[in-house]
Design a protein around this motif. Structure first.
Motif, short mmCIF file in Angstrom:
data_model
loop_
_atom_site.label_atom_id
_atom_site.label_comp_id
_atom_site.label_asym_id
_atom_site.label_seq_id
_atom_site.Cartn_x
_atom_site.Cartn_y
_atom_site.Cartn_z
N LYS A 82 67.55 -9.63 -4.28
CA LYS A 82 66.94 -9.92 -2.85
C LYS A 82 65.63 -8.96 -3.04
O LYS A 82 64.63 -9.16 -2.24
N ILE A 83 65.90 -7.58 -3.54
CA ILE A 83 65.06 -6.65 -3.45
C ILE A 83 63.87 -7.02 -4.13
O ILE A 83 62.58 -6.98 -3.92
N GLN A 86 61.62 -9.74 -2.65
CA GLN A 86 61.23 -9.52 -1.09
C GLN A 86 59.79 -9.93 -0.77
O GLN A 86 59.54 -10.48 0.25
N PHE A 91 63.73 -13.96 1.59
CA PHE A 91 64.37 -13.47 0.41
C PHE A 91 65.80 -13.62 0.48
O PHE A 91 66.49 -13.89 -0.72
#
Ligand code: SF4
Length: 233
Positions: A82-83, A86, A91
């Motif tokens: 997700k990071i 992003q 996300f």
């Protein structure tokens, strides 16, 4: 008067030149000995509801972490994914869908995209559409650009242009536009050229929509279609 997709293609290509889609970092994949088709698959999901510039940032993050393989996606922690993605927006949802798709390719095709794409196009499309997070545009982008299957991709830009340019499309549904372009081009272009023409035409339509046929205030004055277009302003 109506315009045929072949005339449209010739005019746009003459004016804008080749667009070199789908952009893939070949050097990266040569160095990593990874399959560039997976970058196209990931890009096709990341580009949903966002601009390509944001997708590039997410892809750069994935490359920095050497995470652009099916195997890496299977094993990566979803929170870390997700990071990394992003910048592409949505996300949480996209990370989930990417993990699910990678797990599917891993389990059913042993990470082998050649095996996945070396089947009948209709069968693959049906399979893609049965997976979460993959709609017609995403499925067709994967089939055309990663799988080299002759399927035309319709996006919001193409829909907008179809509303303005005098084509013989009955309505603006995804399937109607797709089959209109495919039927017309299949009758005017040799079979072996269909895949490169579909790839190029979709990219040229995006170029036209961004350059001239914008949502608000289209620039009809410099548009290559200005003499043929009913909505020319
Ligand atoms: S002439 Fe204007 S409305 Fe027609 S395709 Fe070009 S920019 Fe769009």
């Amino acid at each position: 008067m109506t315009i045929s997709p072949k005339t449209l293609y010739d005019l746009l290509l003459d004016n804008f030149g080749h667009q070199h889609w789908w952009p893939v970092d070949k050097k990266y994949h040569q160095k990593q000995k990874s399959d560039p088709r997976f970058e196209i698959i990931v890009g096709a999901i990341l580009t949903q509801n966002t601009a390509w510039a944001n997708v590039e940032k997410a892809l750069d993050n994935l490359k920095k972490h050497k995470a652009l393989t099916i195997n890496a996606f299977v094993h990566i922690n979803e929170e870390n994914l997700k990071i990394m993605i992003q910048p592409s927006g949505f996300f949480n949802q996209k990370a989930r869908h990417l993990k699910l798709f990678a797990a599917y390719l891993h389990k059913k095709y042993q990470d082998d995209l050649q095996k996945f794409f070396s089947r009948d196009e209709t069968e693959i499309r049906h399979e893609l559409l049965s997976l979460r997070g993959i709609g017609p545009e995403t499925a067709d982008s994967m089939l055309l650009y990663a799988g080299n299957h002759p399927t035309f991709v319709v996006d919001a830009y193409t829909k907008r242009i179809c509303k303005r340019v005098p084509f013989q499309v009955l309505n603006d549904s995804y399937d109607d536009i797709k089959y209109f372009f495919e039927n017309e081009l299949q009758h005017t272009i040799p079979k072996k050229e269909l895949v490169p023409v579909y790839k190029e035409l979709r990219a040229l339509l995006v170029k036209l929509a961004k350059n001239n046929c914008r949502k608000k205030k289209p620039d009809c004055h410099t548009c290559p279609l200005t003499r043929l277009c009913e909505k020319s302003l």
